[in-house]
Enzyme design. Structure first.
Site, PDB file in Angstrom:
ATOM      1  N   GLU A   1      45.449  38.166  38.565  1.00 47.37           N
ATOM      2  CA  GLU A   1      43.999  38.171  38.417  1.00 47.37           C
ATOM      3  C   GLU A   1      43.623  38.960  37.175  1.00 47.37           C
ATOM      4  O   GLU A   1      44.395  39.782  36.708  1.00 47.37           O
ATOM      5  CB  GLU A   1      43.339  38.854  39.629  1.00 47.37           C
ATOM      6  CG  GLU A   1      43.707  38.269  40.982  1.00 47.37           C
ATOM      7  CD  GLU A   1      43.092  36.906  41.200  1.00 47.37           C
ATOM      8  OE1 GLU A   1      42.012  36.637  40.629  1.00 47.37           O
ATOM      9  OE2 GLU A   1      43.693  36.101  41.924  1.00 47.37           O
ATOM     10  N   GLY A   2      42.415  38.727  36.703  1.00 48.25           N
ATOM     11  CA  GLY A   2      41.896  39.583  35.640  1.00 48.25           C
ATOM     12  C   GLY A   2      41.889  38.956  34.259  1.00 48.25           C
ATOM     13  O   GLY A   2      41.503  39.596  33.293  1.00 48.25           O
TER      14      GLY A   2
ATOM     15  N   LYS B   1      49.473  28.445  36.598  1.00 49.43           N
ATOM     16  CA  LYS B   1      48.948  29.760  36.984  1.00 49.43           C
ATOM     17  C   LYS B   1      49.935  30.588  37.816  1.00 49.43           C
ATOM     18  O   LYS B   1      50.390  30.135  38.859  1.00 49.43           O
ATOM     19  CB  LYS B   1      47.668  29.594  37.823  1.00 49.43           C
ATOM     20  CG  LYS B   1      46.536  28.899  37.092  1.00 49.43           C
ATOM     21  CD  LYS B   1      45.239  29.018  37.891  1.00 49.43           C
ATOM     22  CE  LYS B   1      44.079  28.415  37.136  1.00 49.43           C
ATOM     23  NZ  LYS B   1      42.791  28.650  37.819  1.00 49.43           N
TER      24      LYS B   1
ATOM     25  N   LYS C   1      45.914  32.614  44.446  1.00 53.65           N
ATOM     26  CA  LYS C   1      45.898  31.246  43.905  1.00 53.65           C
ATOM     27  C   LYS C   1      46.804  30.320  44.720  1.00 53.65           C
ATOM     28  O   LYS C   1      46.536  29.133  44.843  1.00 53.65           O
ATOM     29  CB  LYS C   1      46.267  31.290  42.428  1.00 53.65           C
ATOM     30  CG  LYS C   1      45.136  31.976  41.632  1.00 53.65           C
ATOM     31  CD  LYS C   1      45.432  32.151  40.182  1.00 53.65           C
ATOM     32  CE  LYS C   1      44.186  32.608  39.425  1.00 53.65           C
ATOM     33  NZ  LYS C   1      43.860  34.046  39.578  1.00 53.65           N
TER      34      LYS C   1
ATOM     35  N   ASN D   1      37.239  34.733  43.954  1.00 59.60           N
ATOM     36  CA  ASN D   1      37.623  36.142  43.831  1.00 59.60           C
ATOM     37  C   ASN D   1      37.180  36.873  45.083  1.00 59.60           C
ATOM     38  O   ASN D   1      35.993  36.927  45.388  1.00 59.60           O
ATOM     39  CB  ASN D   1      36.934  36.766  42.620  1.00 59.60           C
ATOM     40  CG  ASN D   1      37.304  36.048  41.327  1.00 59.60           C
ATOM     41  OD1 ASN D   1      38.387  36.238  40.804  1.00 59.60           O
ATOM     42  ND2 ASN D   1      36.429  35.184  40.840  1.00 59.60           N
TER      43      ASN D   1
ATOM     44  N   ARG E   1      33.209  36.042  44.884  1.00 59.12           N
ATOM     45  CA  ARG E   1      32.570  35.227  43.840  1.00 59.12           C
ATOM     46  C   ARG E   1      33.415  33.989  43.626  1.00 59.12           C
ATOM     47  O   ARG E   1      34.595  34.090  43.290  1.00 59.12           O
ATOM     48  CB  ARG E   1      32.430  36.002  42.526  1.00 59.12           C
ATOM     49  CG  ARG E   1      31.378  35.374  41.586  1.00 59.12           C
ATOM     50  CD  ARG E   1      31.398  36.020  40.206  1.00 59.12           C
ATOM     51  NE  ARG E   1      32.623  35.671  39.530  1.00 59.12           N
ATOM     52  CZ  ARG E   1      33.327  36.496  38.734  1.00 59.12           C
ATOM     53  NH1 ARG E   1      32.921  37.710  38.514  1.00 59.12           N
ATOM     54  NH2 ARG E   1      34.440  36.090  38.168  1.00 59.12           N
TER      55      ARG E   1
ATOM     56  N   GLU F   1      38.478  29.259  40.795  1.00 57.42           N
ATOM     57  CA  GLU F   1      39.148  30.156  41.744  1.00 57.42           C
ATOM     58  C   GLU F   1      38.081  30.863  42.563  1.00 57.42           C
ATOM     59  O   GLU F   1      36.899  30.829  42.226  1.00 57.42           O
ATOM     60  CB  GLU F   1      40.001  31.210  41.013  1.00 57.42           C
ATOM     61  CG  GLU F   1      39.170  32.153  40.160  1.00 57.42           C
ATOM     62  CD  GLU F   1      39.864  33.473  39.832  1.00 57.42           C
ATOM     63  OE1 GLU F   1      40.891  33.799  40.442  1.00 57.42           O
ATOM     64  OE2 GLU F   1      39.351  34.193  38.960  1.00 57.42           O
TER      65      GLU F   1
ATOM     66  N   ARG G   1      29.058  32.630  32.754  1.00 57.90           N
ATOM     67  CA  ARG G   1      29.813  33.219  31.650  1.00 57.90           C
ATOM     68  C   ARG G   1      30.180  32.118  30.673  1.00 57.90           C
ATOM     69  O   ARG G   1      30.522  31.011  31.086  1.00 57.90           O
ATOM     70  CB  ARG G   1      31.100  33.874  32.172  1.00 57.90           C
ATOM     71  CG  ARG G   1      30.854  35.138  32.967  1.00 57.90           C
ATOM     72  CD  ARG G   1      32.144  35.634  33.597  1.00 57.90           C
ATOM     73  NE  ARG G   1      32.720  34.635  34.481  1.00 57.90           N
ATOM     74  CZ  ARG G   1      33.958  34.690  34.956  1.00 57.90           C
ATOM     75  NH1 ARG G   1      34.753  35.676  34.624  1.00 57.90           N
ATOM     76  NH2 ARG G   1      34.402  33.744  35.768  1.00 57.90           N
TER      77      ARG G   1
ATOM     78  N   SER H   1      33.304  40.939  39.677  1.00 57.32           N
ATOM     79  CA  SER H   1      32.382  41.774  38.904  1.00 57.32           C
ATOM     80  C   SER H   1      31.198  41.002  38.332  1.00 57.32           C
ATOM     81  O   SER H   1      31.071  39.801  38.523  1.00 57.32           O
ATOM     82  CB  SER H   1      33.150  42.495  37.799  1.00 57.32           C
ATOM     83  OG  SER H   1      33.797  41.552  36.997  1.00 57.32           O
TER      84      SER H   1
HETATM   85  P1  ADP Z   1      41.797  34.994  36.647  1.00 58.65           P
HETATM   86  O1  ADP Z   1      42.121  35.438  38.021  1.00 58.65           O
HETATM   87  O2  ADP Z   1      42.677  35.557  35.602  1.00 58.65           O
HETATM   88  O3  ADP Z   1      40.333  35.134  36.353  1.00 58.65           O
HETATM   89  P2  ADP Z   1      41.301  32.128  36.611  1.00 58.65           P
HETATM   90  O4  ADP Z   1      41.922  31.125  37.474  1.00 58.65           O
HETATM   91  O5  ADP Z   1      39.863  32.418  36.865  1.00 58.65           O
HETATM   92  O6  ADP Z   1      42.175  33.444  36.650  1.00 58.65           O
HETATM   93  O7  ADP Z   1      41.470  31.676  35.100  1.00 58.65           O
HETATM   94  C1  ADP Z   1      41.030  32.440  34.011  1.00 58.65           C
HETATM   95  C2  ADP Z   1      40.234  31.580  33.048  1.00 58.65           C
HETATM   96  O8  ADP Z   1      41.020  30.461  32.607  1.00 58.65           O
HETATM   97  C3  ADP Z   1      38.998  30.962  33.666  1.00 58.65           C
HETATM   98  O9  ADP Z   1      37.919  31.855  33.573  1.00 58.65           O
HETATM   99  C4  ADP Z   1      38.814  29.717  32.815  1.00 58.65           C
HETATM  100  O10 ADP Z   1      38.180  30.033  31.586  1.00 58.65           O
HETATM  101  C5  ADP Z   1      40.239  29.299  32.507  1.00 58.65           C
HETATM  102  N1  ADP Z   1      40.718  28.313  33.503  1.00 58.65           N
HETATM  103  C6  ADP Z   1      41.321  28.584  34.662  1.00 58.65           C
HETATM  104  N2  ADP Z   1      41.611  27.470  35.358  1.00 58.65           N
HETATM  105  C7  ADP Z   1      41.175  26.460  34.608  1.00 58.65           C
HETATM  106  C8  ADP Z   1      41.177  25.035  34.757  1.00 58.65           C
HETATM  107  N3  ADP Z   1      41.711  24.466  35.840  1.00 58.65           N
HETATM  108  N4  ADP Z   1      40.635  24.288  33.765  1.00 58.65           N
HETATM  109  C9  ADP Z   1      40.112  24.857  32.661  1.00 58.65           C
HETATM  110  N5  ADP Z   1      40.082  26.188  32.458  1.00 58.65           N
HETATM  111  C10 ADP Z   1      40.605  26.992  33.400  1.00 58.65           C
HETATM  112 MG    MG Z   2      38.770  34.077  37.078  1.00 54.53          MG
END
Ligand code: ADP
Ligand code: MG
Length: 476
Positions: free
Chosen positions: A370-371, A366, A307, A147, A126, A145, A452, A152
């Site tokens: 994950e999660g 970051k 990442k 996945n 995803r 990102e 979402r 899910s």
């Molecule tokens: P995870 O693997 O924990 O899901 P993500 O990279 O998807 O990590 O980040 C988690 C959440 O943080 C995302 O769902 C989003 O809401 C927010 N986020 C992540 N990266 C960004 C970004 N570059 N700009 C704005 N919000 C972000």
């Molecule tokens: Mg995410």
């Protein structure tokens, strides 16, 4: 900050309350369900999975762009997973300081040394995006990102369109209700799993869902199980502990758990360090990786979804290496990249540190986790970087441009939460599946989407983390 004033805001409180009750019942009727927090391992008491009262406007062009690039992302993930040298180079700094990634990488090397026993690969991905607001009011699709592990909500998001259609009709917005798109990732994900199962070629062998200790989101997975049973493909739900206690390989490396042969291991658990509670859990992961069962994902595809790999892909020439004769594909993928910056030791990483300390609000820091709930924002970026900037510890992180979607007002419906209008930000996910056998890609599809939405007060966090809720795009 620009706020879209929609018809939503015009409705009075009584009407909204009535509509919220209608919406919750519709969610229960459609099976948009979750177990409750108090009893995550029993279906005696369930509630609706959190969702928005109204669907969220999404520009059509950007939505279609996200769907169109998905099969290329599938190909890219798959190519990365097969490129041992690339993975090693991309992750070398990370694994020097991040124990969890290092452990995964060690597993990967162990498998390579032994030789992969299964040539069938199953990918269920995803790719997540936010729509970055441009100055001229238009928006551009930026990947948050990808996945490759336990992506899910393909199940539940197959049921949410009918909920929002119903809500809009009851709200007197029939025309808009007809613009809610059909969506069935559950069927698409199951189609790919079924393909892998068929290629494995044993009717008695099961698809094993390797599930979490706490199974609150079981219904999301049940939809996929149910699609498989419709095809007479048997599924079993097992935990790491079951594999520890009863898992074994026969002389052909066929995997048996509880006496049953496993054709496909679909990991819905195992992406966080805390999922590996003991050495036995790692042994169980290794046993599955070594086996003839098709793994979704296998260890190298797991690593392709880190990442750090995402950041390395934005370096000049890297995409070209994976798509040497396809400049249009390179362009299509690159158009979705946000700025990503290395924190490796050296002048480039030093520059990243300076940039982040000067304007922390422009970025997200970051770690390789994950999660949800692991990223670092705002002034905390300075605190963390001040602590690690002079040492190799900083290599455990990457820095990313912060994406700024346009806020939209909506109500987030969640058990025990007050009904109030929120400024919300949305994240669009696109599901992609592929099956490869040896050198042949036998399936590569885009199978649906997920929207979402969360209150803009929260920087981070998904649905499972209790921050975001399920939504549907309303194309405009
Ligand atoms: P995870 O693997 O924990 O899901 P993500 O990279 O998807 O990590 O980040 C988690 C959440 O943080 C995302 O769902 C989003 O809401 C927010 N986020 C992540 N990266 C960004 C970004 N570059 N700009 C704005 N919000 C972000
Ligand atoms: Mg995410």
């Amino acid at each position: 900050m620009e706020i879209h004033l929609s018809k939503t805001v015009m409705m009075n409180d009584t009407l909204i309350k009535e509509l919220a009750d209608v919406a919750k019942d519709a969610a229960l009727l459609q099976g948009v369900l979750m177990r409750i927090q108090e009893t995550p391992n029993s279906s005696e008491l369930v509630t609706y999975a959190p969702f928005t009262l109204f669907p969220t406007p999404v520009p059509k062009a950007v939505f279609l762009q996200a769907l169109a690039v998905q099969t290329h992302y599938n190909t890219l993930v798959d190519k990365i997973s097969q490129d041992t040298d690339f993975l090693e180079e991309a992750l070398s700094s990370t694994i020097a300081v991040d124990d969890f990634t290092a452990r995964l990488f060690k597993l990967h090397q162990q498998i390579l040394k032994e030789g992969r026993s299964q040539s069938i690969v199953l990918g269920l991905n995803r790719s997540d995006y936010m729509l970055d607001q441009r100055d001229d009011g238009s928006s551009s699709l930026k990947q948050i990102e990808i996945n490759t592990f336990a992506a899910s909500f393909g199940g539940l998001s197959s049921r949410t369109p009918d909920v929002h259609r119903h809500v809009l009709k009851v709200a007197g917005r029939l025309e808009e209700s007809q613009n809610i798109l059909d969506n069935n990732p559950a069927a698409g994900l199951a189609r790919a799993v079924a393909k892998a199962w068929e290629l494995y070629g044993s009717e008695r062998a099961v698809v094993m869902f390797l599930v979490e200790e706490s199974q609150r989101n079981i219904f999301d997975q049940r939809y996929i199980e149910s699609e498989l049973w419709k095809r007479n493909i048997p599924t079993k739900r097992k935990r790491f502990d079951d594999v520890c206690k009863t898992g074994s390989l026969d002389q052909d490396k066929r995997l048996f758990v509880d006496g049953q042969e496993v054709a496909v291991v679909y990991f819905r658990n195992g992406y966080m360090p805390q999922n590996y509670i003991s050495e036995q859990t790692w042994d169980a992961r290794l046993l599955m990786e070594r086996s003839l069962a098709v793994k979704c994902p296998d260890i190298s595809t797991h690593l392709a979804g880190t990442k750090k790999v995402q950041q390395v892909l934005t370096r000049p020439g890297v995409l070209e290496k994976f798509f040497p004769d396809q400049p249009q594909v390179v362009e299509q993928i690159r158009a979705t990249f946000a700025g990503l910056y290395t924190l490796d030791m050296g002048p480039e990483g030093d520059k990243t540190v300076t940039m982040a300390l000067e304007e922390p609000d422009r970025y997200v820091l970051k770690p390789q986790r994950e999660g949800g709930g692991n990223n670092i924002y705002g002034s905390e970026i300075c605190q963390v970087l001040q602590g690690v900037k002079g040492s190799t510890e900083r290599m455990a992180y990457i820095l990313m441009d912060k994406i700024h979607p346009a806020p939209v007002q909506n109500y987030l419906l969640r058990r025990d939460a007050p009904l109030q209008l929120n400024n919300c930000l949305s994240e669009l996910g696109v599901f992609g599946t592929y099956v490869r056998q040896g050198k042949d890609m036998v399936m590569n599809e885009c199978v649906g989407h997920l929207l979402r939405t969360k209150s803009s007060e929260h920087s981070d966090g998904g649905v499972a983390a209790g921050v975001a809720v399920l939504d549907n795009p309303l194309l405009i």
